[in-house]
Every structure is written in structure tokens, then in C-alpha cells.
Scaffold this motif. Structure first.
Motif, PDB file in Angstrom:
ATOM      1  N   UNK A   3     -23.169 110.601  -4.047  1.00 45.83           N
ATOM      2  CA  UNK A   3     -24.032 109.554  -3.506  1.00 45.83           C
ATOM      3  C   UNK A   3     -23.567 109.193  -2.095  1.00 45.83           C
ATOM      4  N   UNK A   4     -24.537 108.892  -1.217  1.00 50.31           N
ATOM      5  CA  UNK A   4     -24.237 108.653   0.193  1.00 50.31           C
ATOM      6  C   UNK A   4     -24.953 107.385   0.666  1.00 50.31           C
ATOM      7  N   UNK A   5     -24.272 106.235   0.636  1.00 53.28           N
ATOM      8  CA  UNK A   5     -24.919 104.981   1.032  1.00 53.28           C
ATOM      9  C   UNK A   5     -24.969 104.739   2.531  1.00 53.28           C
ATOM     10  N   UNK A   6     -24.201 105.479   3.327  1.00 56.43           N
ATOM     11  CA  UNK A   6     -24.071 105.160   4.752  1.00 56.43           C
ATOM     12  C   UNK A   6     -25.196 105.765   5.586  1.00 56.43           C
ATOM     13  N   UNK A   7     -25.269 105.341   6.841  1.00 54.59           N
ATOM     14  CA  UNK A   7     -26.347 105.752   7.737  1.00 54.59           C
ATOM     15  C   UNK A   7     -26.026 107.003   8.549  1.00 54.59           C
ATOM     16  N   UNK A  17     -17.909 107.179   1.064  1.00 49.05           N
ATOM     17  CA  UNK A  17     -17.976 105.899   1.767  1.00 49.05           C
ATOM     18  C   UNK A  17     -16.701 105.693   2.566  1.00 49.05           C
ATOM     19  N   UNK A  18     -16.840 105.299   3.823  1.00 44.26           N
ATOM     20  CA  UNK A  18     -15.699 104.989   4.695  1.00 44.26           C
ATOM     21  C   UNK A  18     -14.707 106.147   4.737  1.00 44.26           C
ATOM     22  N   UNK A  19     -15.261 107.368   4.802  1.00 46.55           N
ATOM     23  CA  UNK A  19     -14.482 108.605   4.877  1.00 46.55           C
ATOM     24  C   UNK A  19     -13.580 108.787   3.654  1.00 46.55           C
ATOM     25  N   UNK A  20     -13.986 108.181   2.542  1.00 42.32           N
ATOM     26  CA  UNK A  20     -13.245 108.305   1.280  1.00 42.32           C
ATOM     27  C   UNK A  20     -14.195 108.800   0.202  1.00 42.32           C
ATOM     28  N   UNK A  21     -13.640 109.426  -0.822  1.00 43.88           N
ATOM     29  CA  UNK A  21     -14.393 109.799  -2.018  1.00 43.88           C
ATOM     30  C   UNK A  21     -14.010 108.836  -3.136  1.00 43.88           C
ATOM     31  N   UNK A  22     -15.008 108.124  -3.663  1.00 41.84           N
ATOM     32  CA  UNK A  22     -14.781 107.165  -4.749  1.00 41.84           C
ATOM     33  C   UNK A  22     -15.477 107.698  -5.995  1.00 41.84           C
ATOM     34  N   UNK A  23     -14.760 107.858  -7.110  1.00 46.23           N
ATOM     35  CA  UNK A  23     -15.422 108.336  -8.330  1.00 46.23           C
ATOM     36  C   UNK A  23     -16.525 107.381  -8.773  1.00 46.23           C
ATOM     37  N   UNK A  24     -17.555 107.941  -9.376  1.00 44.19           N
ATOM     38  CA  UNK A  24     -18.659 107.158  -9.933  1.00 44.19           C
ATOM     39  C   UNK A  24     -18.299 106.745 -11.364  1.00 44.19           C
ATOM     40  N   UNK A  25     -18.641 105.517 -11.805  1.00 41.67           N
ATOM     41  CA  UNK A  25     -19.371 104.494 -11.063  1.00 41.67           C
ATOM     42  C   UNK A  25     -18.484 103.764 -10.046  1.00 41.67           C
ATOM     43  N   UNK A  81     -10.560 101.156  -6.314  1.00 35.13           N
ATOM     44  CA  UNK A  81      -9.173 101.338  -5.876  1.00 35.13           C
ATOM     45  C   UNK A  81      -9.054 102.429  -4.818  1.00 35.13           C
ATOM     46  N   UNK A  82     -10.043 103.327  -4.736  1.00 33.66           N
ATOM     47  CA  UNK A  82     -10.007 104.413  -3.763  1.00 33.66           C
ATOM     48  C   UNK A  82     -10.446 103.976  -2.369  1.00 33.66           C
ATOM     49  N   UNK A  83     -10.942 102.750  -2.227  1.00 33.85           N
ATOM     50  CA  UNK A  83     -11.408 102.271  -0.928  1.00 33.85           C
ATOM     51  C   UNK A  83     -10.238 101.974   0.008  1.00 33.85           C
ATOM     52  N   UNK A  84     -10.477 102.000   1.324  1.00 38.02           N
ATOM     53  CA  UNK A  84      -9.467 101.497   2.259  1.00 38.02           C
ATOM     54  C   UNK A  84      -9.133 100.043   1.946  1.00 38.02           C
ATOM     55  N   UNK A  85      -7.934  99.588   2.265  1.00 33.78           N
ATOM     56  CA  UNK A  85      -7.472  98.249   1.836  1.00 33.78           C
ATOM     57  C   UNK A  85      -8.421  97.102   2.183  1.00 33.78           C
ATOM     58  N   UNK A  86      -8.960  97.078   3.393  1.00 35.93           N
ATOM     59  CA  UNK A  86      -9.806  95.944   3.780  1.00 35.93           C
ATOM     60  C   UNK A  86     -11.065  95.877   2.914  1.00 35.93           C
ATOM     61  N   UNK A  87     -11.713  97.018   2.700  1.00 37.10           N
ATOM     62  CA  UNK A  87     -12.920  97.035   1.874  1.00 37.10           C
ATOM     63  C   UNK A  87     -12.594  96.719   0.416  1.00 37.10           C
ATOM     64  N   UNK A  88     -11.466  97.220  -0.068  1.00 38.88           N
ATOM     65  CA  UNK A  88     -11.036  96.926  -1.440  1.00 38.88           C
ATOM     66  C   UNK A  88     -10.861  95.421  -1.634  1.00 38.88           C
TER      67      UNK A  88
END
Length: 450
Positions: free
Chosen positions: A300-304, A88-96, A102-109
């Protein structure tokens, strides 16, 4: 009493195994295709890659099923620690996802945290899955992951789905835990029943069920497609002209299809069946020449920017999933895309769209794209039974009618219950319905008491 079983997937084989184990002899299993396993079968393509019908992993809620698998595989499996991620957002976030924002870019976090802090309402009062997500995860997590991902998986409006199916399928939120993870930079990845799983060394997931079926092969009639059911006469007819009488029938084929095959079904039962919803799936296997060093199991890939919602590093499950077991020279990616009336997909273009999506998401480089040696496509008309808000009422009408005629519809699409549709659940539905028929003991899995 003569028992007939239709469908040699996990449920039909579970029923067969239990009848065989109990020494009951007057039974027969009929399967439409030439192989056993149903949606848990596996195939080898012309290039030598093994493919499953979607991302199956072997974890179990039942000691009984574990012992049957051990017997079928004779210890020939690998055991893995789950490593799954969200792209997501060119980042890898561990599941769940919700535990590892915490791995998200600051604005999304910040959006996710603000949504969690603003939570209001009681999840138990939610009338559907969409409302439940809003009250459990907040606006940020719903916006970035839960809504787009689930829309991709289910292929239908989320407000038409119930919240009753969720159980252990979705990790709920602990804000204190999440804030600790952020402050202490902790990856919180151990949640869930499948944090460790097994996989057969050879033959894919299908090896489990071919191994189980060997014990009672003489009871299995393959290439028998059901075409008509006379409920009153307790007689079934196959496309090859064979007819079979029964006292008790266990059917595992999709419930709506089965109803269409039956004579003299009341309109109220047919009307109930119209409330059963399912989606369909396209499994694209991409075999590549080259080595892939990536410890992830599935992603998992939620983006379009890609058609698929999940990709499995299938070569990581077993080296024998690639030609000659040579993971130094080959790797394989198994990609899953949903289609439905609400989410149409171009089947003819799905393989190339999948490859483009793998490049877009960083799963394949342009150099690796040129080294693809296998493109494999499996079309699954019935992929997931969707737990809609009207499902349970419909099932109550349908099951009461069929059981009055000695018919038990079980399995992933026989029961139409996604929440008990894993391999182990499905197998045990077969085991438990046989015990109920023979001894009257309660079915725990089918009635959601596991």
C-alpha cells in the motif's frame, strides 16, 4: 417461469451455476463482451504476461464457493501466506499498519502513540467514515496513513462516506497490543480473513470463472449488450437487435446504467440513483526482464510520490503470470490508481507516471526501468461502488421498485454494496437470489447477514 440473467461476472455465473445445479432449464445468460468473468477476468498481453483487473486474491467466507472453485480449477492452484506492507516515510511497515507502527521513524511513531492515548468519543456515534477514523485511530495514524491512503483509494471526500461498510475491512486498534508489539519488537501480521489465499496456477483469476462457465456454455450468449428494458412488458432488447422476454430478470450491470436503460422509471427512483457514487480505476501492468527476489504479495502506498495506492508482485502469485513461467528471467508489477471527479488523473500519462512512482518508492531501480518489456493498461470505468452516507436510503427506494417488476439487481455494482463485493460475496449473491426466486429462502449476503 423463464429467468434471464444479464452479465457473466461472478454474480451472473453464480446464478447460472445454481440454476444449472438445480436442474432448472428455462434460463439464459447474456454477456456484453466476448468473455466471461466481468471484473474478475484476466488477459494475456503481447509480451506473454498475464494480468488481472486489479489485485484479486481468492479467500472465501463460504464453503459452497470453495467447493465450486475446487471443481472449476481441479486442484490447479497455489496457496500463499499473505505478506502485505505499507510504504511510508522511506520505511516498510507490515500490514495492518496500526498494529505495526513500531517500524515508523521515531517522530511519526510518537505522533501515532500520542494520538492513540488521546482517543475520545464513541465510534458508534460517528456520523461518517472520517469521524469514525478520528475516534478509532487518533490523530497520528489518521494523519500518516488512514486519511491519505483512503483518499487515494476512494477518490472522494471521506466525510461523505458512511461508517457502516467497515466490518472486517479495517483492523481496529488495541493500544495494549500495540504497546506490547513495540516493547517486544513483534510483527503483528495475522489479522484479516485473507491472511492465506489461493491463486490459479494458470490463466489468472479469470481461470476460475471460465472453468465454472464450461458446465453451461450453451446457456451463455456473448457479445450481447443490453440497450433497452421494458419493465411492464418484461422484455429486453440488445444492440444487435435481439429481443428476449422474461418472467424474472437478474441484472448485474451497474445499477445507475440499468436504470437509464429502463422505460417508465418514476422520477423518485431516478432521483435515488443520483445518490449512487462510484470511482474508476487504471490498472497498469509493468513487465520487467530480470529476477525479483521479494516475498511481498501486495503493498500500500499512501504518499503523493506515486499515483497508485496499491502494487502487487503479480509474479509471486503464479510463475505462469510471466512469459513461459520463467520467474528467473521476468517479473511483473500490477499497479492500481483511482480516478474520479474529485481526483482527476491524466490517463494518457498514467503509464509513465506509474513507472516514475515505482522508482520513487524503491520498487524499481534505474537499471530495472531500462529493462521494462511490457506496459499494459486497463481502464475500469466502474471500479468501486462508494458506500456514501446517502447510499442505503437510495437503494431501498430502487430495489423496492424493481422487485415489484420481477427484477433483481445483484453483484458488485448491481447491489452497489462494496462490503459484499468480493468475488465470493458476488458469486453467492447470484446463488442466493436464485434460491430466493425458486424457493423463497432468505438472501443472507445481499442483506448483510454473512
Amino acid at each position: 417461469m423463464k429467468i434471464v440473467i444479464v452479465g457473466a461476472g461472478p454474480t451472473g455465473l453464480g446464478a447460472s451455476y445454481q440454476l444449472h445445479t438445480r436442474g432448472f432449464s428455462d434460463w439464459q445468460l447474456f454477456e456484453r463482451s466476448s468473455h466471461v468473468g466481468g471484473l474478475s477476468a484476466s488477459f494475456v498481453d503481447e509480451a506473454g504476461f498475464t494480468w488481472d483487473i486489479g489485485g484479486h486474491v481468492l479467500f472465501s467466507h463460504y464453503d459452497y464457493f470453495d467447493s465450486v472453485v475446487d471443481e472449476a480449477l481441479n486442484g490447479a492452484w497455489y496457496e500463499h501466506q499473505r505478506e502485505s506492507w505499507v510504504r511510508l516515510l522511506e520505511s516498510w511497515i507490515p500490514y495492518p499498519f496500526q498494529n505495526n507502527i513500531r517500524h515508523l521513524p521515531p517522530a511519526a511513531l510518537n505522533e501515532c502513540l500520542e494520538g492513540l492515548k488521546a482517543l475520545a468519543g464513541d465510534p458508534r456515534a460517528a456520523s461518517n467514515f472520517s469521524e469514525w477514523m478520528d475516534t478509532v485511530f487518533g490523530a497520528g495514524i489518521v494523519k500518516h496513513f488512514m486519511e491519505p491512503y483512503n483518499r487515494k483509494v476512494w477518490g472522494m471526500p471521506l466525510h461523505e462516506m458512511s461508517r457502516e461498510w467497515i466490518g472486517e475491512r479495517v483492523s481496529v486498534v488495541d493500544l495494549v497490543r500495540i504497546e506490547r508489539n513495540i516493547a517486544e519488537k513483534i510483527d503483528d501480521v495475522s489479522w484479516g480473513p485473507n491472511n492465506t489465499f489461493k491463486f490459479p496456477q494458470r490463466g489468472g483469476t479469470g481461470a476460475i470463472f471460465t472453468g465454472i462457465a464450461r458446465q453451461f456454455q450453451h446457456h451463455i450468449s456473448s457479445s450481447h449488450e443490453l440497450v433497452e428494458v421494458d419493465l411492464a412488458a418484461r422484455n429486453i432488447v440488445f444492440t444487435n437487435g435481439r429481443q428476449e422476454c422474461y418472467d424474472t430478470l437478474i441484472t448485474t450491470i451497474p445499477l445507475d446504467i440499468f436504470i437509464d436503460l429502463c422505460r417508465d422509471v418514476p422520477e423518485e427512483v431516478r432521483e435515488a440513483a443520483r445518490n449512487l457514487v462510484h470511482n474508476s480505476g487504471l490498472i497498469v501492468g509493468i513487465g520487467v526482464e530480470g529476477e525479483r527476489r521479494d516475498s511481498k504479495c501486495w503493498m500500500y502506498f499512501p504518499e503523493d510520490n506515486c499515483p497508485f495506492y496499491r502494487v502487487t508482485n503479480f509474479h509471486n502469485y503464479s510463475r505462469w503470470n510471466v512469459p513461459n513461467g520463467d520467474t528467473g528471467s521476468f517479473f511483473s508489477l500490477m499497479c492500481e490508481t483511482t480516478y474520479s471527479p474529485h481526483k482527476p488523473v491524466n490517463r494518457e500519462g498514467i503509464v509513465e507516471a506509474t513507472i516514475e512512482g515505482l522508482v520513487n518508492t524503491g520498487m524499481l531501480s534505474d537499471r530495472e526501468r531500462k529493462r521494462i518489456v511490457s506496459r499494459y493498461l486497463i481502464d475500469i470505468p466502474y471500479s468501486y461502488p462508494v458506500p456514501t452516507v446517502r447510499r442505503d436510503a437510495a437503494l431501498s427506494v430502487i430495489n423496492q421498485f424493481f422487485e415489484s417488476y420481477g427484477v433483481y439487481s445483484r453483484g458488485r455494482f448491481g447491489s452497489w454494496k462494496y462490503e459484499v463485493g468480493n468475488m465470493d460475496h458476488s458469486f453467492m449473491q447470484g446463488v442466493e437470489v436464485v434460491d430466493r426466486i425458486l424457493t423463497g429462502v432468505e438472501e443472507r449476503t445481499f442483506f448483510g447477514r454473512v
